[in-house]
Design a protein around this motif. Structure first.
Motif, PDB file in Angstrom:
ATOM      1  N   ARG A   4       0.849  -1.189   0.000  1.00 22.52           N
ATOM      2  CA  ARG A   4       0.000   0.000   0.000  1.00 22.52           C
ATOM      3  C   ARG A   4       0.880   1.233   0.000  1.00 22.52           C
ATOM      4  O   ARG A   4       1.794   1.347   0.822  1.00 22.52           O
ATOM      5  CB  ARG A   4      -0.882  -0.003   1.254  1.00 22.52           C
ATOM      6  N   ARG A  63       0.346  -0.657 -10.617  1.00 24.24           N
ATOM      7  CA  ARG A  63      -0.814  -0.404  -9.780  1.00 24.24           C
ATOM      8  C   ARG A  63      -1.805  -1.556  -9.871  1.00 24.24           C
ATOM      9  O   ARG A  63      -2.110  -2.043 -10.971  1.00 24.24           O
ATOM     10  CB  ARG A  63      -1.485   0.915 -10.166  1.00 24.24           C
ATOM     11  N   ASN A  72      -5.023  -1.471  -8.250  1.00 25.49           N
ATOM     12  CA  ASN A  72      -6.377  -0.944  -8.345  1.00 25.49           C
ATOM     13  C   ASN A  72      -6.397   0.309  -9.209  1.00 25.49           C
ATOM     14  O   ASN A  72      -5.374   0.893  -9.525  1.00 25.49           O
ATOM     15  CB  ASN A  72      -6.932  -0.639  -6.942  1.00 25.49           C
ATOM     16  N   GLY A 128      -2.606   3.800  -3.096  1.00 27.73           N
ATOM     17  CA  GLY A 128      -3.282   2.607  -3.583  1.00 27.73           C
ATOM     18  C   GLY A 128      -2.443   1.369  -3.382  1.00 27.73           C
ATOM     19  O   GLY A 128      -1.395   1.401  -2.719  1.00 27.73           O
ATOM     20  N   ASP A 129      -2.872   0.238  -3.947  1.00 27.26           N
ATOM     21  CA  ASP A 129      -2.142  -1.022  -3.861  1.00 27.26           C
ATOM     22  C   ASP A 129      -1.282  -1.194  -5.107  1.00 27.26           C
ATOM     23  O   ASP A 129      -1.755  -0.985  -6.230  1.00 27.26           O
ATOM     24  CB  ASP A 129      -3.115  -2.202  -3.730  1.00 27.26           C
ATOM     25  N   TRP A 130      -0.045  -1.608  -4.904  1.00 26.12           N
ATOM     26  CA  TRP A 130       0.911  -1.756  -6.003  1.00 26.12           C
ATOM     27  C   TRP A 130       1.578  -3.124  -5.944  1.00 26.12           C
ATOM     28  O   TRP A 130       1.892  -3.623  -4.861  1.00 26.12           O
ATOM     29  CB  TRP A 130       1.987  -0.675  -5.915  1.00 26.12           C
TER      30      TRP A 130
END
Length: 209
Positions: A144, A156, A158, A164-166
């Motif tokens: 995150r 990425r 999302n 965000g989430d990576w």
């Protein structure tokens, strides 16, 4: 019998650095940073009470102690690799995936990935962060953040911008077949989730009765 052994990661760092005579090349092989290799070797030297390398300007040289130590360590790793190869099913590649603690594993449909790619043995470590990736405990990481990490490929997970989430992998191994396969799977899962969200009926409130 109890074996008096130094930490395995420190031995791996020494053995790789000694073969390449370079922390940078050893780091590329081990999927960590040169600084991490240097720290592991320094910790090993402190534990043994012996200097293993002469660190000259842009040059790494084994000391007499390092030269004497290397053959036995390399041979030990060869024995471990051979024993492991005899246990591992032919054609299976192990992929270690780290995931931050707040991520919902159900989003990944990992059982479907394992069924689709029986040649890739997937193991998950959660929670995990950049420390585990740098230390080589995982091969890639879902983290995150903002996705900016020099020396690492960041994709990425999302949609959107900002936090965000990576999916993060070292640049040296980001194009390995098993990592590419998981990245493509994750991209497909993300696209499917986005389509489902767009097609999900939304409740529309009304004013009055």
């Amino acid at each position: 019998m109890t074996y008096a052994l130094p930490p395995l990661n420190a031995l791996r760092a020494f053995e790789a650095a000694a073969r390449h005579l370079s922390f940078k090349l050893a780091a590329h092989e081990l999927h960590v940073t040169p600084a991490a290799v240097g720290q592991q070797v320094k910790a090993l030297e402190a534990r043994l009470g012996v200097q293993l390398f002469e660190r000259l300007h842009k040059q790494l040289i084994l000391t007499a102690a390092g030269q004497a130590y290397l053959p036995g360590i390399s041979e030990g790793f060869r024995h471990i690799a051979d024993a492991t190869a005899q246990l591992k099913p032919a054609g299976t590649v192990m992929l270690q995936l780290g995931i931050h603690g707040a991520f919902d594993l159900r989003r990944l449909a990992l059982a479907e990935f394992r069924n689709a790619r029986a040649d890739i043995g997937l193991r998950v470590l959660q929670p995990a962060g950049l420390h585990e990736l740098v230390e080589g405990k995982v091969d890639l990481l879902i983290a995150r953040g903002l996705g900016h990490h020099p020396g690492y490929r960041c994709d990425r997970v999302n949609q959107g911008s900002g936090l965000g989430d990576w999916l993060i992998a070292p640049e040296g191994t980001a194009d390995c077949p098993e990592i590419v396969s998981f990245r493509e799977w994750l991209r497909a899962q993300s696209a499917e989730t986005s389509r489902a969200d767009r097609n999900r009926p939304r409740l529309v409130g009304t004013v009055g009765s």
